[in-house]
Scaffold this motif. Structure first.
Motif, PDB file in Angstrom:
ATOM      1  N   PHE A  49       0.928  -1.115  -0.172  1.00  0.00           N
ATOM      2  CA  PHE A  49       0.043   0.233  -0.021  1.00  0.00           C
ATOM      3  C   PHE A  49       0.920   1.255  -0.060  1.00  0.00           C
ATOM      4  CE2 PHE A  49      -1.739   3.213   2.780  1.00  0.00           C
ATOM      5  CZ  PHE A  49      -2.844   3.781   2.246  1.00  0.00           C
ATOM      6  N   VAL A  50       1.884   1.159   0.658  1.00  0.00           N
ATOM      7  CA  VAL A  50       2.858   2.332   1.054  1.00  0.00           C
ATOM      8  C   VAL A  50       3.626   2.562  -0.288  1.00  0.00           C
ATOM      9  CG1 VAL A  50       4.867   3.375   2.168  1.00  0.00           C
ATOM     10  CG2 VAL A  50       3.184   2.252   3.412  1.00  0.00           C
ATOM     11  N   GLN A  51       4.005   1.455  -1.010  1.00  0.00           N
ATOM     12  CA  GLN A  51       4.615   1.653  -2.208  1.00  0.00           C
ATOM     13  C   GLN A  51       3.846   2.166  -3.333  1.00  0.00           C
ATOM     14  OE1 GLN A  51       5.699  -2.005  -4.081  1.00  0.00           O
ATOM     15  NE2 GLN A  51       7.822  -1.288  -4.398  1.00  0.00           N
ATOM     16  N   ARG A  95       9.750  10.761 -13.081  1.00  0.00           N
ATOM     17  CA  ARG A  95       9.622   9.350 -13.845  1.00  0.00           C
ATOM     18  C   ARG A  95      10.517   8.351 -13.047  1.00  0.00           C
ATOM     19  NH1 ARG A  95      10.571  12.353 -19.253  1.00  0.00           N
ATOM     20  NH2 ARG A  95      12.869  11.891 -18.731  1.00  0.00           N
ATOM     21  N   ASP A  96       9.871   7.183 -13.550  1.00  0.00           N
ATOM     22  CA  ASP A  96      10.609   5.836 -13.098  1.00  0.00           C
ATOM     23  C   ASP A  96      10.873   5.892 -11.429  1.00  0.00           C
ATOM     24  OD1 ASP A  96      11.201   3.434 -13.604  1.00  0.00           O
ATOM     25  OD2 ASP A  96      13.254   3.933 -14.426  1.00  0.00           O
ATOM     26  N   VAL A  97       9.940   6.158 -10.806  1.00  0.00           N
ATOM     27  CA  VAL A  97      10.014   6.092  -9.271  1.00  0.00           C
ATOM     28  C   VAL A  97      10.477   4.844  -8.758  1.00  0.00           C
ATOM     29  CG1 VAL A  97       9.153   6.661  -6.964  1.00  0.00           C
ATOM     30  CG2 VAL A  97       8.743   8.292  -9.102  1.00  0.00           C
ATOM     31  N   VAL A  98      11.518   4.550  -8.378  1.00  0.00           N
ATOM     32  CA  VAL A  98      11.842   3.148  -7.589  1.00  0.00           C
ATOM     33  C   VAL A  98      12.036   3.345  -6.134  1.00  0.00           C
ATOM     34  CG1 VAL A  98      13.558   1.302  -7.671  1.00  0.00           C
ATOM     35  CG2 VAL A  98      13.161   2.418  -9.511  1.00  0.00           C
ATOM     36  N   GLN A 145      13.400   5.077   0.945  1.00  0.00           N
ATOM     37  CA  GLN A 145      14.577   5.601   0.286  1.00  0.00           C
ATOM     38  C   GLN A 145      14.516   4.963  -1.217  1.00  0.00           C
ATOM     39  OE1 GLN A 145      18.699   4.632   1.149  1.00  0.00           O
ATOM     40  NE2 GLN A 145      18.179   4.130   3.303  1.00  0.00           N
ATOM     41  N   GLY A 146      14.517   6.009  -2.134  1.00  0.00           N
ATOM     42  CA  GLY A 146      14.537   5.609  -3.326  1.00  0.00           C
ATOM     43  C   GLY A 146      15.227   6.609  -4.351  1.00  0.00           C
ATOM     44  N   THR A 147      14.893   6.185  -5.682  1.00  0.00           N
ATOM     45  CA  THR A 147      15.504   6.932  -6.702  1.00  0.00           C
ATOM     46  C   THR A 147      14.461   7.363  -7.787  1.00  0.00           C
ATOM     47  OG1 THR A 147      15.879   5.255  -8.063  1.00  0.00           O
ATOM     48  CG2 THR A 147      17.728   5.683  -6.527  1.00  0.00           C
ATOM     49  N   THR A 166      12.910  -3.197  -4.798  1.00  0.00           N
ATOM     50  CA  THR A 166      14.355  -2.909  -3.941  1.00  0.00           C
ATOM     51  C   THR A 166      15.555  -3.486  -4.743  1.00  0.00           C
ATOM     52  OG1 THR A 166      12.946  -3.378  -1.839  1.00  0.00           O
ATOM     53  CG2 THR A 166      15.400  -3.361  -1.683  1.00  0.00           C
ATOM     54  N   LEU A 167      15.419  -4.638  -5.094  1.00  0.00           N
ATOM     55  CA  LEU A 167      16.738  -5.099  -5.976  1.00  0.00           C
ATOM     56  C   LEU A 167      16.968  -4.499  -7.190  1.00  0.00           C
ATOM     57  CD1 LEU A 167      16.399  -9.083  -4.850  1.00  0.00           C
ATOM     58  CD2 LEU A 167      17.770  -7.166  -3.987  1.00  0.00           C
ATOM     59  N   ARG A 168      15.755  -3.883  -7.766  1.00  0.00           N
ATOM     60  CA  ARG A 168      16.030  -3.226  -8.961  1.00  0.00           C
ATOM     61  C   ARG A 168      16.539  -1.933  -8.749  1.00  0.00           C
ATOM     62  NH1 ARG A 168      10.775  -0.317 -11.449  1.00  0.00           N
ATOM     63  NH2 ARG A 168      11.958   0.949 -12.847  1.00  0.00           N
ATOM     64  N   PHE A 169      16.353  -1.461  -7.735  1.00  0.00           N
ATOM     65  CA  PHE A 169      17.031  -0.191  -7.262  1.00  0.00           C
ATOM     66  C   PHE A 169      18.613  -0.293  -7.069  1.00  0.00           C
ATOM     67  CE2 PHE A 169      18.829   1.718  -3.148  1.00  0.00           C
ATOM     68  CZ  PHE A 169      18.435   3.273  -3.322  1.00  0.00           C
ATOM     69  N   TRP A 170      19.002  -1.429  -6.590  1.00  0.00           N
ATOM     70  CA  TRP A 170      20.377  -1.750  -6.559  1.00  0.00           C
ATOM     71  C   TRP A 170      21.127  -1.908  -7.918  1.00  0.00           C
ATOM     72  CZ3 TRP A 170      22.961  -0.143  -2.506  1.00  0.00           C
ATOM     73  CH2 TRP A 170      22.474  -0.244  -1.396  1.00  0.00           C
ATOM     74  N   MET A 171      20.196  -2.789  -8.748  1.00  0.00           N
ATOM     75  CA  MET A 171      20.462  -3.370  -9.929  1.00  0.00           C
ATOM     76  C   MET A 171      20.652  -1.725 -11.011  1.00  0.00           C
ATOM     77  SD  MET A 171      19.053  -6.271 -12.676  1.00  0.00           S
ATOM     78  CE  MET A 171      20.019  -7.204 -11.628  1.00  0.00           C
ATOM     79  N   GLU A 172      19.755  -1.064 -10.889  1.00  0.00           N
ATOM     80  CA  GLU A 172      19.755   0.223 -11.615  1.00  0.00           C
ATOM     81  C   GLU A 172      21.188   1.100 -11.327  1.00  0.00           C
ATOM     82  OE1 GLU A 172      16.398   2.497 -11.329  1.00  0.00           O
ATOM     83  OE2 GLU A 172      15.365   1.304 -13.100  1.00  0.00           O
TER      84      GLU A 172
END
Lengths: 201, 505
Positions: free
Chosen positions: B140-142, B183-186, B208-210, B370-376
């Motif tokens: 929900f938060v996401q 755009r592309d909020v992770v 925390q995000g990008t 979360t893991l996409r965040f690191w992969m990016e």
């Protein structure tokens, strides 16, 4: 008196692992310091003592200030209730039937809480030890009840002494032999569940 | 006897007679309050008796002191009794826990995954609201974060009026001034900072995000830390996960439109003050930082220090395990083991190839993000984390948890791999070790929706339609049957990975 310390945990875990290697039964050991608060008994006795103390204050030959009576009586009530909450006074105050009832109730609750009924073939066995009441209760699930005569369990229960660890382990081994004879090991368990006893605080 | 003394006598007789009756309910309570004297009885080294001899000695001394020197002894005695009462109250509130007799000591870590206090409060929240589920709340938060961030840049907060307060909306708009698009909020991580219960429930989260932000110049990918405060009335109860994610009226579930009084236009229920559902009441957006490359360094092979740490088994594991398999007689532990194995290898392959979308069918939405965040982070800086000779040496179930909507299984996995980071352009190894394998262990938590059938499914095909898993969207929807397969409704999906040193059970 059985002490639920690390030695108890390790010894029981090892004994249960040995037993379960030769039986399909699942043994769950739960140890509790007491099976009820018994606070009603402690407070009743404290009330009587407080009443006696009050009587003493009221009929003392010398004058006591009312505030002093109030403070001292309250003090007597609190201190006596606290002292009477110990194992020895509770053992003296509680009737045997009351203690047995408490232990049976607590064991039944543990049977549910530990999901002993949820083994695949209903072959769970709860071994419940209650220190204050110095009692051990065995509750077999229906799968064991169907295969082991109740009289055999009654005999095993007699052998399970609460007095000290060695006697307790000896009794547990006899229970294991009973289980191995009537519910032998047929298949490898899919997973090795922890065998350490659950110790309530 | 004076009149005053008579009434004193009556009062204490009444107390003596009524006190036990008032406490009659204590009879059937298993172990209830048994720590009143002997909190030390929970210690593994003490006996099972409830008494404490040191307390008794002090008491006797104080009683003698009170008799001999009342002016000193009586106050000290009263203080001591006060201390004992406070200790009793604290012990009662802490509750009578249980522990497994033999257990490993908790591992030490400088970076706990979540403050224990917050974790305890989440448990208390679950008690207060039986429908509360952390995975559902995180989903929900996401979603709310994504929508609110989009609304803050030229969008409208009207459809979010039940979920974002005007003050929080204003803070978000202010934090995005000068941005023409985001755009592309992770969202890389959601951490619970504090939980407050009572008439008004409050959860403070660190997000925390990008995101890619467009200003007057070229678009820039930035890293942002935000603090969100969510509140709701203490009487509110959580909705089902799918109703939470619908983000309609929390009362009638219709598309949200509110009048000037904050009432839903469909059902007339006031919904904009957190009466029924969580609402964001405050947002602090931290400073933006350019998204830096992940820190990499050359490593030797061998074992990670935590590889041999003792296994932390949940004290309730035995009962939870029996219950889970009794509820699902067709759930085979070996099939679960196989599921873990296939997910483990699929994830490592997707990560190593830099094709994180291949892992989409096996992970929950927050985990994917979360893991996409690191992969990016790697990709953006021309790096790739390569994993070779991946092995899964062992796995062990350590915890089973069932909440309102999900069943979760935590498994410790031991594995090894050659883990290196390379510069994609040159192929040069800049981190890790490409020649020597490194052994590690982690705790992986899988979940699935409660009520899901027992058997685990074939991990190579869509559990809904049986098609290949080659058309799974970012939102976890199968392109063949339009079914969301990552909600845990069909099979176990990975929801969290804890490093062994961080795992606290």
């Amino acid at each position: 008196m059985l002490h639920t310390d690390q030695r108890f945990s390790d010894a029981v875990a090892a004994a249960v692992a040995t037993i379960e290697a030769s039986t399909d039964a699942e043994i769950v050991v739960v140890a509790a310091p007491r099976s009820g608060s018994y606070r009603d008994l402690a407070l009743t006795a404290a009330g009587v003592i407080t009443l006696a103390a009050l009587g003493g204050f009221l009929f003392m030959p010398w004058e006591v200030a009312p505030l002093g009576v109030l403070v001292e009586t309250a003090l007597v009530a609190v201190v006596s209730a606290w002292l009477l909450d110990g194992n020895v006074p509770i053992r003296l105050l509680a009737r045997a039937a009351r203690m047995e009832e408490q232990v049976q109730l607590a064991a039944a609750a543990e049977f549910h809480r530990e999901a002993v009924h949820a083994t695949p073939n209903r072959t769970g066995l709860l071994v419940y030890v209650s220190a204050l009441e110095q009692q051990v209760v065995l509750i077999p699930d229906v799968g064991l009840d169907a295969r082991i005569p109740r009289g055999a369990f009654a005999g095993a229960r007699r052998d399970l002494h609460h007095a000290d660890l060695d006697h307790f382990l000896s009794g547990l081994t006899k229970v294991g032999a009973l289980l191995a004879a009537h519910v032998p090991k047929r298949a490898d368990d899919a997973i090795d569940l922890p065998n350490a006893p659950r110790i309530r605080s | 006897m004076t009149r005053k003394n008579f009434w004193l006598l009556v009062l204490f007789v009444a107390i003596a007679v009524l006190a036990p009756l008032a406490l009659e309910d204590a009879w059937g309570r298993v172990g209830g309050g048994q720590t009143s004297r002997g909190s030390s009885s929970s210690s593994s080294s003490s006996g099972s008796s409830g008494g404490s001899s040191s307390d008794g000695d002090i008491l006797m001394f104080l009683i003698f002191l009170a008799i001999d020197v009342p002016i000193i002894g009586v106050p000290l005695l009263l203080l001591f009794i006060g201390f004992v009462v406070v200790r009793f109250v604290v012990a009662s509130r802490t509750g009578s826990g249980a522990r497994v007799g033999t257990h490993a000591p908790p591992s030490t870590s400088s970076k706990p995954a979540r403050a224990p206090r917050a974790a305890g409060s989440i448990a208390a929240l679950r008690k207060a609201d039986e429908g509360f589920s952390m995975p559902a709340f995180e989903d929900f938060v996401q979603l709310l974060h994504r929508r609110a961030t989009a609304a803050a840049v030229g969008g409208s907060f009207e459809p979010l009026s039940a979920f974002v307060s005007p003050e929080a909306a204003a803070a978000l708009v202010s934090a995005h001034t000068g941005r023409s698009a985001v755009r592309d909020v992770v969202l890389g991580g959601i951490a619970v900072r504090s939980v407050q219960l009572g008439a008004r429930q409050r959860i403070v989260l660190t997000l925390q995000g990008t995101r890619e932000e467009v200003t007057s110049g070229p678009a820039q990918r930035v890293h942002v830390t935000e603090t969100w405060t969510l509140e709701r009335d203490g009487t509110a109860v959580s909705l089902a996960p799918e109703d939470m994610l619908r983000m309609g009226c929390p009362s009638c579930a219709s598309a949200l439109e509110t009048d000037t009084m904050g009432r839903c236009k469909s059902c007339g229920t006031a919904v904009t003050k957190g009466q029924l559902q969580w609402i964001v009441t405050a947002v602090e957006v931290g400073a933006r930082e350019p998204y830096k490359a992940p820190e990499v360094g050359l490593l030797s092979g061998g074992d990670e220090p935590s590889y041999r740490d003792p296994v932390l088994i949940d004290p309730n594991f035995g009962a939870a395990y029996r219950s889970l398999f009794a509820r699902h007689p067709d759930l085979d532990p070996r099939a679960l083991e196989e599921r873990v194995r296939s997910v483990y290898f699929a994830l490592q392959a997707a990560w190593s190839a830099g094709k994180w979308d291949d892992a989409r069918p096996f992970v929950t939405d927050p985990m994917y993000e979360t893991l996409r965040f690191w992969m990016e982070g790697y990709a953006l800086h021309g790096l790739q984390n390569k994993l070779d000779d991946v092995k899964l040496e062992k796995q062990q179930i350590v915890k089973i948890d069932v909440d309102a909507w999900y069943e979760a299984v935590t498994i410790r996995v031991w594995g090894s791999m050659k883990d290196s980071t390379i510069e994609v352009a040159t192929g040069k190894v800049v981190g890790g070790n490409a020649t020597k394998a490194r052994r590690f262990s982690e705790y992986w938590t899988f979940l699935r929706a409660a009520g899901t059938g027992g058997a685990t499914s074939d991990s190579l095909h869509c559990p809904s339609c049986g098609a290949n898993l080659d058309k799974i969207s970012n939102t976890g929807v199968c392109g063949y049957c339009d079914t969301r397969i990552t909600s845990g409704r069909f099979d176990w999906v990975l929801s969290r990975i804890h490093q062994t040193a961080e795992y606290q059970g």
